[in-house]
Design a protein around this motif. Structure first.
Motif, short mmCIF file in Angstrom:
data_model
loop_
_atom_site.label_atom_id
_atom_site.label_comp_id
_atom_site.label_asym_id
_atom_site.label_seq_id
_atom_site.Cartn_x
_atom_site.Cartn_y
_atom_site.Cartn_z
N ASP A 245 -6.53 4.27 -4.61
CA ASP A 245 -5.59 4.84 -3.49
C ASP A 245 -4.84 3.77 -3.10
OD1 ASP A 245 -7.74 4.20 -0.47
OD2 ASP A 245 -7.53 3.02 -2.35
N TYR A 246 -4.81 2.58 -3.70
CA TYR A 246 -4.05 1.41 -3.26
C TYR A 246 -3.62 0.45 -4.59
CZ TYR A 246 -2.14 -1.25 0.70
OH TYR A 246 -1.37 -1.89 1.66
N ILE B 137 2.87 -7.84 -3.43
CA ILE B 137 3.40 -6.91 -2.86
C ILE B 137 2.42 -5.63 -3.13
CG2 ILE B 137 4.74 -5.93 -4.85
CD1 ILE B 137 6.90 -4.97 -2.64
N SER B 138 2.47 -4.63 -2.34
CA SER B 138 1.32 -3.55 -2.61
C SER B 138 1.96 -1.95 -2.17
CB SER B 138 0.08 -3.57 -1.74
OG SER B 138 0.52 -3.50 -0.12
N ASN C 213 7.85 0.91 -2.74
CA ASN C 213 7.66 -0.03 -1.67
C ASN C 213 8.57 -1.28 -2.00
OD1 ASN C 213 7.19 -1.34 0.93
ND2 ASN C 213 5.07 -2.23 -0.04
N GLU C 214 9.35 -1.84 -0.88
CA GLU C 214 10.38 -2.82 -1.37
C GLU C 214 10.10 -4.00 -0.47
OE1 GLU C 214 14.25 -1.22 -1.30
OE2 GLU C 214 15.16 -3.03 -1.99
N GLY D 199 12.44 -7.47 -0.11
CA GLY D 199 13.15 -8.57 -0.52
C GLY D 199 13.79 -8.34 -2.09
N ARG D 200 13.43 -9.17 -2.85
CA ARG D 200 13.88 -8.91 -4.44
C ARG D 200 12.60 -8.14 -5.26
NH1 ARG D 200 13.50 -13.20 -7.47
NH2 ARG D 200 12.30 -14.44 -6.06
N PHE D 201 11.56 -7.97 -4.40
CA PHE D 201 10.53 -7.50 -5.16
C PHE D 201 10.43 -5.87 -4.82
CE2 PHE D 201 8.83 -11.19 -6.99
CZ PHE D 201 9.46 -12.05 -6.01
N THR D 202 10.41 -4.90 -5.69
CA THR D 202 10.11 -3.48 -5.67
C THR D 202 8.97 -3.00 -6.47
OG1 THR D 202 12.55 -3.30 -4.82
CG2 THR D 202 11.16 -1.17 -5.40
N VAL D 203 7.96 -2.05 -5.79
CA VAL D 203 7.10 -1.70 -6.82
C VAL D 203 7.06 -0.06 -6.64
CG1 VAL D 203 5.43 -1.78 -4.81
CG2 VAL D 203 4.55 -1.27 -7.10
#
Lengths: 113, 113
Positions: free
Chosen positions: B31-32, B48-49, B57-58, B60-64
């Protein structure tokens, strides 16, 4: 502000020695974990604990034991160190429920000679 | 049986370009999902999660990105910087568990200047 503290960054021990790795967290987390990290094998769970005096085996508990006498402290014990226990050992803590995620300590690089 | 798989042990990217790190999972009860970053001789740090009810989910420079139907998530780093060079671990939490995370084996990212 250090939240999970592992007592030693580097440790060298002899084969057959009893080794204690200490971990303390100051976040009042219920859960604590011990992992080892080896190249190509990722993070492997050794033992974990959900509460004081409780412990559960992880994926690779052989040759290890743990102790959790106080909520903030979780100790990993190598009963009789062997060269194949040379590794990076990582302690982590987390709270039950709510937002997932661990806070890790800085790790202890253990070398058994 | 690996429930969380990172099939690329390493990735090399030029500074300023996009880094895409991939992760596949097999358990539909997760679930996570989380990404951790680890430098040598240090403990992993949370990056990030994403909850399983979201697909992006974003920070800054990181997006998942999460694709539940494909049981696949990816971490995008744009633009990549030399300081991003590290080992990245994907982790997943099973719904109803006490917070235990299952980690992939990691992908070593090298960002070349």
């Amino acid at each position: 502000d250090v939240k999970v503290t592992q007592s030693s960054r580097y440790l060298v021990k002899r084969t057959g020695e009893k080794v204690f790795l200490e971990c303390v967290q100051d976040m009042d987390h219920e859960n604590m974990f011990w992992y080892r990290q080896d190249p190509g094998l990722g993070l492997r769970l050794i033992y974990f604990s959900y509460d004081v005096k409780m412990k559960e085996k992880g994926d690779i508990p052989e040759g290890y034991s743990v102790s959790r006498e106080k909520k903030e402290r979780f100790s990993l014990i190598l009963e009789s160190a062997s060269t194949n226990q040379t590794s990076m050992y990582l302690c982590a803590s987390s709270e039950t429920g709510g937002k997932a995620g661990y806070t890790f300590g800085s790790g202890t690089r253990l070398t058994v000679v | 049986d690996q429930q969380v798989k990172q099939n690329s042990p390493s990735l090399s990217v030029q500074e300023g370009r996009i880094s895409i790190l991939n992760c596949d999972y097999t358990n539909s009860m997760f679930d996570y999902f989380l990404w951790y970053k680890k430098y040598p001789a240090e403990g992993p740090t949370f990056l990030i999660s994403i909850s399983s009810i979201k697909d992006k989910n974003e920070d800054g420079r990181f997006t998942v990105f999460l694709n539940k139907s494909a049981k696949h998530l990816s971490l995008h780093i744009v633009p990549s910087q030399p300081g991003d060079s590290a080992v990245y671990f994907c982790a997943a939490r099973r719904w109803g568990s006490q917070g235990n995370l299952i980690f992939g084996k990691g992908t070593k990212l090298s960002v070349k200047p």
